[in-house]
Design a protein around this motif. Structure first.
Motif, PDB file in Angstrom:
ATOM      1  N   ASP A   1      29.897  90.431 -21.919  1.00 44.27           N
ATOM      2  CA  ASP A   1      29.499  90.638 -20.267  1.00 44.27           C
ATOM      3  C   ASP A   1      30.033  90.252 -18.993  1.00 44.27           C
ATOM      4  OD1 ASP A   1      27.184  92.063 -22.582  1.00 44.27           O
ATOM      5  OD2 ASP A   1      26.134  89.364 -22.258  1.00 44.27           O
TER       6      ASP A   1
ATOM      7  N   VAL B   1      20.199  91.965 -11.799  1.00 43.48           N
ATOM      8  CA  VAL B   1      20.532  90.344 -12.251  1.00 43.48           C
ATOM      9  C   VAL B   1      19.931  90.011 -13.683  1.00 43.48           C
ATOM     10  CG1 VAL B   1      20.585  88.342 -11.982  1.00 43.48           C
ATOM     11  CG2 VAL B   1      21.097  89.760  -9.836  1.00 43.48           C
ATOM     12  N   VAL B   2      20.880  89.815 -14.557  1.00 43.42           N
ATOM     13  CA  VAL B   2      19.661  89.425 -16.307  1.00 43.42           C
ATOM     14  C   VAL B   2      20.294  88.170 -15.998  1.00 43.42           C
ATOM     15  CG1 VAL B   2      21.247  89.392 -18.521  1.00 43.42           C
ATOM     16  CG2 VAL B   2      22.139  91.573 -16.755  1.00 43.42           C
ATOM     17  N   THR B   3      20.280  87.234 -15.728  1.00 44.81           N
ATOM     18  CA  THR B   3      20.487  85.996 -15.598  1.00 44.81           C
ATOM     19  C   THR B   3      20.237  85.061 -14.294  1.00 44.81           C
ATOM     20  OG1 THR B   3      22.366  85.149 -16.623  1.00 44.81           O
ATOM     21  CG2 THR B   3      20.563  85.527 -18.501  1.00 44.81           C
TER      22      THR B   3
ATOM     23  N   VAL C   1      30.075  88.225 -15.106  1.00 37.25           N
ATOM     24  CA  VAL C   1      29.686  87.313 -15.171  1.00 37.25           C
ATOM     25  C   VAL C   1      30.168  87.082 -13.831  1.00 37.25           C
ATOM     26  CG1 VAL C   1      29.221  84.489 -15.066  1.00 37.25           C
ATOM     27  CG2 VAL C   1      29.241  85.719 -17.201  1.00 37.25           C
TER      28      VAL C   1
ATOM     29  N   MET D   1      26.040  83.573 -11.560  1.00 39.78           N
ATOM     30  CA  MET D   1      25.854  82.061 -11.216  1.00 39.78           C
ATOM     31  C   MET D   1      26.288  81.370  -9.356  1.00 39.78           C
ATOM     32  SD  MET D   1      28.567  80.919 -14.120  1.00 39.78           S
ATOM     33  CE  MET D   1      28.778  79.446 -13.632  1.00 39.78           C
TER      34      MET D   1
ATOM     35  N   TYR E   1      33.151  86.457 -21.774  1.00 42.33           N
ATOM     36  CA  TYR E   1      32.778  86.894 -20.558  1.00 42.33           C
ATOM     37  C   TYR E   1      33.749  88.142 -19.724  1.00 42.33           C
ATOM     38  CZ  TYR E   1      28.329  84.267 -21.889  1.00 42.33           C
ATOM     39  OH  TYR E   1      27.407  84.165 -23.015  1.00 42.33           O
TER      40      TYR E   1
ATOM     41  N   ARG F   1      24.908  95.408 -14.548  1.00 48.54           N
ATOM     42  CA  ARG F   1      24.247  94.106 -14.601  1.00 48.54           C
ATOM     43  C   ARG F   1      25.150  93.197 -14.667  1.00 48.54           C
ATOM     44  NH1 ARG F   1      19.214  93.714 -18.127  1.00 48.54           N
ATOM     45  NH2 ARG F   1      18.648  92.563 -16.844  1.00 48.54           N
TER      46      ARG F   1
ATOM     47  N   HIS G   1      25.515  88.571 -15.710  1.00 43.17           N
ATOM     48  CA  HIS G   1      24.973  87.245 -15.063  1.00 43.17           C
ATOM     49  C   HIS G   1      25.561  86.499 -13.715  1.00 43.17           C
ATOM     50  CE1 HIS G   1      23.670  86.820 -19.509  1.00 43.17           C
ATOM     51  NE2 HIS G   1      24.723  88.057 -19.560  1.00 43.17           N
TER      52      HIS G   1
END
Length: 159
Positions: A24, A120-122, A26, A100, A54, A96, A98
């Motif tokens: 995934d 944006v996933v998270t 990031v 930060m 990631y 999509r 994550h």
């Protein structure tokens, strides 16, 4: 370091797939007067996330690090800076991720989530002040600092 162009800026970025498979993504967004290296590579976040499987991605915001600079205050709004993050994901073919953000990067991440929620996933916010609750704050001091002349240079054109 690689580069892509968005909104007239050459933006420096770093990306690494995990050793096994496709992880995934990031996206890490650094803070004011910093760089991808200072906030994400040197403290080990980039490597730790990549080692955990990631796809680690980070970049130098416009006006920072190895990315190109502008002397026009209008180029440094949170909406425009968030559009750079979205454009990087598009450039890499990522639907999509994550996201930060640290300090100013957290604010940029928040604006990214507001403008492009499907990207944006998270969200992970670090060093985000109360300004996101009380209001977005005053970006003029940030723009003024980015416009300040480099004391090592003899002159800079101002836009």
């Amino acid at each position: 370091m690689q580069f892509f162009t968005h909104d007239g800026f050459d933006l420096a970025f770093l990306e690494r797939q995990p050793e096994s498979g496709e992880g995934d993504p990031v996206l890490m967004i650094h803070g004011f007067a910093s760089s991808h290296y200072v906030n994400w590579v040197s403290p080990g976040w980039f490597k730790t996330l990549n080692d955990a499987g990631y796809r680690a991605i980070t970049f130098d915001n416009r006006g920072h690090g190895a990315s190109s600079k502008s002397y026009d205050e209008a180029d440094y709004t949170p909406v425009k800076m968030a559009s750079d993050a979205t454009a990087l994901l598009d450039h890499l073919g990522i639907e999509r991720a994550h996201v930060m953000g640290y300090s100013m990067g957290a604010r940029i991440a928040a604006f990214m989530a507001l403008s492009d929620p499907d990207k944006v996933v998270t969200l992970v916010f670090g060093g985000l002040g109360i300004g996101m609750i009380d209001g977005v704050g005053d970006w003029d001091p940030i723009a003024d600092a980015l416009l300040a002349e480099d004391p090592a240079a003899t002159s800079h054109p101002r836009g």
